[in-house]
Write a protein that holds these residues in place. Structure first.
Motif, PDB file in Angstrom:
ATOM      1  N   GLU A 436       0.877  -1.168   0.000  1.00 17.11           N
ATOM      2  CA  GLU A 436       0.000   0.000   0.000  1.00 17.11           C
ATOM      3  C   GLU A 436       0.912   1.215   0.000  1.00 17.11           C
ATOM      4  N   LYS A 437       0.674   2.126  -0.912  1.00 19.81           N
ATOM      5  CA  LYS A 437       1.620   3.213  -1.135  1.00 19.81           C
ATOM      6  C   LYS A 437       1.083   4.549  -0.639  1.00 19.81           C
ATOM      7  N   LEU A 438       1.957   5.298   0.016  1.00 20.05           N
ATOM      8  CA  LEU A 438       1.669   6.670   0.426  1.00 20.05           C
ATOM      9  C   LEU A 438       2.718   7.559  -0.233  1.00 20.05           C
ATOM     10  N   LEU A 439       2.324   8.183  -1.318  1.00 20.25           N
ATOM     11  CA  LEU A 439       3.240   9.019  -2.090  1.00 20.25           C
ATOM     12  C   LEU A 439       3.857  10.091  -1.202  1.00 20.25           C
ATOM     13  N   GLY A 440       5.182  10.200  -1.252  1.00 18.96           N
ATOM     14  CA  GLY A 440       5.889  11.191  -0.455  1.00 18.96           C
ATOM     15  C   GLY A 440       6.282  10.695   0.916  1.00 18.96           C
ATOM     16  N   THR A 441       5.851   9.489   1.268  1.00 13.01           N
ATOM     17  CA  THR A 441       6.155   8.954   2.595  1.00 13.01           C
ATOM     18  C   THR A 441       6.895   7.616   2.500  1.00 13.01           C
ATOM     19  N   THR A 448      14.813  16.329   0.245  1.00 10.84           N
ATOM     20  CA  THR A 448      15.391  17.456   0.981  1.00 10.84           C
ATOM     21  C   THR A 448      14.442  18.072   2.009  1.00 10.84           C
ATOM     22  N   GLU A 449      13.239  17.568   2.115  1.00 12.61           N
ATOM     23  CA  GLU A 449      12.253  18.203   2.990  1.00 12.61           C
ATOM     24  C   GLU A 449      12.611  18.035   4.461  1.00 12.61           C
ATOM     25  N   LYS A 450      12.454  19.110   5.196  1.00 13.45           N
ATOM     26  CA  LYS A 450      12.612  19.101   6.651  1.00 13.45           C
ATOM     27  C   LYS A 450      11.356  19.733   7.245  1.00 13.45           C
ATOM     28  N   ILE A 451      10.771  19.089   8.234  1.00 12.08           N
ATOM     29  CA  ILE A 451       9.523  19.626   8.786  1.00 12.08           C
ATOM     30  C   ILE A 451       9.718  20.358  10.099  1.00 12.08           C
ATOM     31  N   GLY A 452      10.864  20.159  10.762  1.00 13.87           N
ATOM     32  CA  GLY A 452      11.095  20.851  12.021  1.00 13.87           C
ATOM     33  C   GLY A 452      10.542  20.079  13.200  1.00 13.87           C
ATOM     34  N   HIS A 453      11.138  20.267  14.349  1.00 16.31           N
ATOM     35  CA  HIS A 453      10.759  19.509  15.540  1.00 16.31           C
ATOM     36  C   HIS A 453       9.326  19.785  15.991  1.00 16.31           C
ATOM     37  N   ASP A 454       8.922  21.056  15.913  1.00 13.79           N
ATOM     38  CA  ASP A 454       7.584  21.408  16.392  1.00 13.79           C
ATOM     39  C   ASP A 454       6.515  20.661  15.595  1.00 13.79           C
ATOM     40  N   LYS A 455       6.654  20.675  14.296  1.00 12.81           N
ATOM     41  CA  LYS A 455       5.687  20.000  13.435  1.00 12.81           C
ATOM     42  C   LYS A 455       5.727  18.495  13.660  1.00 12.81           C
ATOM     43  N   GLY A 456       6.925  17.967  13.850  1.00 17.72           N
ATOM     44  CA  GLY A 456       7.055  16.530  14.056  1.00 17.72           C
ATOM     45  C   GLY A 456       6.434  16.065  15.354  1.00 17.72           C
ATOM     46  N   SER A 457       6.526  16.876  16.391  1.00 20.06           N
ATOM     47  CA  SER A 457       5.975  16.479  17.682  1.00 20.06           C
ATOM     48  C   SER A 457       4.494  16.780  17.813  1.00 20.06           C
ATOM     49  N   ALA A 458       3.926  17.516  16.838  1.00 18.75           N
ATOM     50  CA  ALA A 458       2.515  17.910  16.909  1.00 18.75           C
ATOM     51  C   ALA A 458       1.597  16.954  16.165  1.00 18.75           C
ATOM     52  N   ARG A 459       2.139  15.833  15.728  1.00 19.64           N
ATOM     53  CA  ARG A 459       1.336  14.915  14.914  1.00 19.64           C
ATOM     54  C   ARG A 459       0.091  14.441  15.664  1.00 19.64           C
ATOM     55  N   ARG A 460      -0.978  14.286  14.906  1.00 18.92           N
ATOM     56  CA  ARG A 460      -2.278  14.000  15.514  1.00 18.92           C
ATOM     57  C   ARG A 460      -2.714  12.567  15.195  1.00 18.92           C
ATOM     58  N   ASP A 461      -2.200  11.606  15.949  1.00 16.45           N
ATOM     59  CA  ASP A 461      -2.640  10.222  15.786  1.00 16.45           C
ATOM     60  C   ASP A 461      -3.824   9.910  16.695  1.00 16.45           C
ATOM     61  N   LEU A 462      -3.952  10.638  17.781  1.00 12.22           N
ATOM     62  CA  LEU A 462      -5.124  10.568  18.659  1.00 12.22           C
ATOM     63  C   LEU A 462      -5.366   9.173  19.240  1.00 12.22           C
ATOM     64  N   ALA A 520      15.751   7.425   1.344  1.00 13.80           N
ATOM     65  CA  ALA A 520      15.162   8.743   1.612  1.00 13.80           C
ATOM     66  C   ALA A 520      13.922   8.648   2.481  1.00 13.80           C
ATOM     67  N   THR A 521      13.291   7.473   2.564  1.00 19.24           N
ATOM     68  CA  THR A 521      12.107   7.336   3.419  1.00 19.24           C
ATOM     69  C   THR A 521      12.429   7.608   4.880  1.00 19.24           C
ATOM     70  N   ALA A 522      13.710   7.489   5.257  1.00 19.13           N
ATOM     71  CA  ALA A 522      14.114   7.774   6.638  1.00 19.13           C
ATOM     72  C   ALA A 522      14.824   9.115   6.746  1.00 19.13           C
ATOM     73  N   GLY A 523      14.823   9.889   5.656  1.00 19.01           N
ATOM     74  CA  GLY A 523      15.413  11.216   5.714  1.00 19.01           C
ATOM     75  C   GLY A 523      16.922  11.240   5.587  1.00 19.01           C
ATOM     76  N   TYR A 524      17.518  10.171   5.033  1.00 18.91           N
ATOM     77  CA  TYR A 524      18.970  10.146   4.863  1.00 18.91           C
ATOM     78  C   TYR A 524      19.381  11.047   3.700  1.00 18.91           C
ATOM     79  N   GLU A 525      20.621  11.511   3.746  1.00 20.76           N
ATOM     80  CA  GLU A 525      21.161  12.320   2.654  1.00 20.76           C
ATOM     81  C   GLU A 525      21.681  11.400   1.551  1.00 20.76           C
ATOM     82  N   LEU A 526      21.293  11.661   0.327  1.00 21.00           N
ATOM     83  CA  LEU A 526      21.675  10.805  -0.790  1.00 21.00           C
ATOM     84  C   LEU A 526      22.786  11.453  -1.615  1.00 21.00           C
ATOM     85  N   ILE A 527      23.805  10.658  -1.938  1.00 22.01           N
ATOM     86  CA  ILE A 527      24.885  11.125  -2.814  1.00 22.01           C
ATOM     87  C   ILE A 527      24.898  10.212  -4.027  1.00 22.01           C
TER      88      ILE A 527
END
Length: 618
Positions: A436-441, A448-462, A520-527
């Motif tokens: 099952e695919k989630l494009l972009g995830t 190169t996307e970075k979301i920042g700590h605040d956004k990462g800790s604000a996730r709403r899984d409830l 890249a799914t784990a945010g690693y830098e690619l060369i």
């Protein structure tokens, strides 16, 4: 005027299914038709690659018309729907009133007002509704379930003071008797008393509903389509059984029920789901209240689901809500809420977020004219087949739940929650393996996307632990991969993955692209690299670049030579990964190479192991 009754294209010879199958079989060149082209859905039935008129000739609803029982083609003669937006009412009621009147001028025809339990006084309701033209909007009220009767009383009093015509004003009081069981795992014995007070209070409001089946909860918990529909029907039947009796007839109760359903990106299946929902609900009401035509018309509000929404590459959520909106509106829902694209990580939306969500619906009306054609899916062999098949699977679940004592008993014992949570777990595994695919995830992430700590800790899984029984698990599908990327971001320095591309040009390019998307799914830098003449040259470049991981990208035949050479040069310094699953894999493993990435690998588990090896703590 003379009418020509000749069939269009009558001069062309009819092509039989047998003839079609002959051509398909020929093209398959010996591969079994059932194995290659027939696929098994998660809803429990097979889907063929094509359908013909003969496939639907015996379906019970193929000749029904819009507005006619059993309403599979809609409950009205038009396909217009209400465009809805939610407003969370904070303590500044004047601001809520200003916002409400402003969005009513921007195409909104239905609104959901969410009040805190300490705000349920008529003066507050009145302050929010002051100056609103009730003829132009449907008003839906939400608050704590245990205070729903207080909300209903305050709404009725406020509407009277505002001079509203109670016979004409449209809307709802949201009261889901089983929400506590499902969301909190908390048993609440007093739901019937509160529900009866709600029904009694809203009697003057002829066009209000007061009982809600919130199957959106099931969608947000990762349920399959047949589960949402089957349990929604069972919940509706349980509400009928609980409240129909001495005080209210079955027809009265059925006429006060609203379905708040979710919608996901399984495009054609979702269209079929809403059509099947109207059909099956009409049958249930007819059984309980014979002759109740209007009450058997399912009133369905749809809302774009949250389970498939992501925090990375969040604008992809707009693509998801676009197809979800299309499914719901083509299927003829009563009203629709499109959640803002950033709902997965915030509940305080900017005007841009809400404007885009509104406009998605307005585009479907004003530019695509979805509201001009009643049941455009009607007559589609494929969708008619899906409607019937989903109805069958949902009905089986409904009957089995009824045979075991009904929805309330099943939820009271946690069985409904456990069944849906099992689907959630299964779907998380499917996302981990990219079934099952989630494009972009989990596929094609933004490197190169970075979301920042605040956004990462604000996730709403409830997600919450059940107090007395199992509660629904609202952990979103992309959350495991998000955990990996957020953890990588927190280190402040992403691991470097070096693509050692060598040999066959086409294969090394394809495999470096695959491996890049994998890591890249784990945010690693690619060369990435254009290619090296020798393995030694590639290893030296990797060391110079400060690589944490080296991925050898070549062809299967060349791995037998390049793999051991790269391993010997890197041994003890940098982990070596082979991109692919070559025939010589066992020989490479015997040499000491232990890491391989390919389409059959569990991406999530593999990346979790790499992050742990590199000292990244989730």
């Amino acid at each position: 005027m003379e009418v020509n009754n000749e069939k269009l294209f009558a001069e062309f010879p009819e092509v039989t299914t047998e003839r079609w199958m002959e051509e398909v079989t020929k093209d398959l060149k010996g591969v079994p038709f059932e194995k290659k082209l027939v696929w098994r859905t998660k809803e429990g039935f097979n889907v063929n690659p094509f359908y013909r008129a003969e496939d639907i000739k015996d379906l019970p609803t193929k000749d029904s018309l819009p507005g006619e029982f059993p309403f599979v083609r809609g409950v009205k003669a038009t396909n217009d729907w209400l465009v809805r937006q939610e407003i969370v009412v904070n303590n500044n009621f004047a601001d809520a009133n200003t916002k409400l009147k402003r969005i009513l001028g921007l195409g909104i025809t239905s609104v959901g007002l969410h009040f805190k339990k300490d705000q349920l006084q008529a003066k507050n309701i009145k302050a929010v509704l002051e100056g609103v033209d009730f003829a132009k909007v449907e008003i839906n009220f939400y608050s704590c379930m245990k205070h729903a009767h207080e909300l209903a009383a305050a709404v009725v009093e406020a509407l009277k003071e505002l001079g509203a015509d109670l016979n004409e004003v449209r809307g709802s009081i949201n009261f889901d008797p089983y929400r506590y069981l499902l969301v909190k795992g908390e048993r609440w014995e007093g739901f019937k008393e509160v529900g009866e007070k709600v029904l009694e209070t809203i009697k003057p409001l002829k066009h209000f509903t007061g009982l809600t089946v919130q199957s959106l909860l099931f969608v947000n918990a990762g349920a399959y389509i047949y589960q949402e529909l089957g349990y929604a029907l069972s919940q509706g039947a349980a509400i009928l059984a609980a409240f129909a009796g001495e005080k209210f007839t079955a027809e009265e109760v059925a006429g006060r029920i609203r379905f708040d359903m979710g919608v996901s990106t399984n495009y054609f299946m979702e269209i079929a789901k809403f059509r099947a929902a109207r059909w099956l609900w009409a049958l249930i009401v007819k059984q309980n209240a014979p002759g109740a035509t209007d009450a058997s018309k399912a009133l369905i509000h749809a809302e774009t689901g949250m389970w498939n929404k992501t925090i990375y590459d969040a604008y992809v959520n707009l693509l998801r809500t676009a197809t979800e909106s299309m499914s719901a509106t083509l299927a003829g829902v009563h009203s629709l809420t499109v959640a803002p694209f950033d709902i997965a990580y915030t509940d305080t939306f900017e005007e841009f977020d809400e404007r885009i969500a509104r406009n998605q619906q307005l585009l479907l009306k004003e530019e695509s004219h979805f509201d001009k054609v009643v049941d455009p899916a009607g007559g589609s062999y494929y969708i008619e087949f899906l409607t019937n098949s989903i109805a069958e699977q949902a009905w089986k679940l409904f009957l089995s739940t009824e045979e075991e004592g009904g929805f309330y008993k099943a939820a009271y014992e946690g069985k409904v929650q456990e069944a849906i949570n099992a689907s959630n777990t299964e779907r998380h595994k499917a996302i981990a393996t990219r079934q099952e695919k989630l494009l972009g995830t989990n596929i094609f992430p933004n490197f190169t996307e970075k979301i920042g700590h605040d956004k990462g800790s604000a996730r709403r899984d409830l997600t919450k632990e059940g107090k007395e029984v199992t509660a629904l698990n609202f952990k979103r599908g992309g959350s495991d991969f998000e955990d990996l990327r957020v953890a990588t971001e927190k280190t402040g320095k992403a691991p470097k993955v070096f693509m050692l591309t060598i040999g066959n040009l086409a294969m090394r390019l394809a495999r470096s692209q695959f491996a890049s998307n994998f890591f890249a799914t784990a945010g690693y830098e690619l060369i990435d690299n254009l290619g090296f003449e020798t393995v030694k040259e590639g290893v030296e470049a990797a060391e110079k670049a400060g690589a944490d991981i080296v991925v050898l990208c070549s062809s299967d035949d060349e791995y037998a030579e390049y793999g051991p050479e790269a391993y010997d040069l890197l041994k003890g310094k940098i982990p070596l990964v082979i991109a692919g699953a070559p025939a010589c894999m066992d020989d490479l493993k015997a040499k000491g190479i232990e890491y391989f990435v390919h389409v059959k690998v569990n991406v999530l588990e593999t990346m979790q192991k790499f992050s742990k090896m590199l000292g990244i703590k989730a």
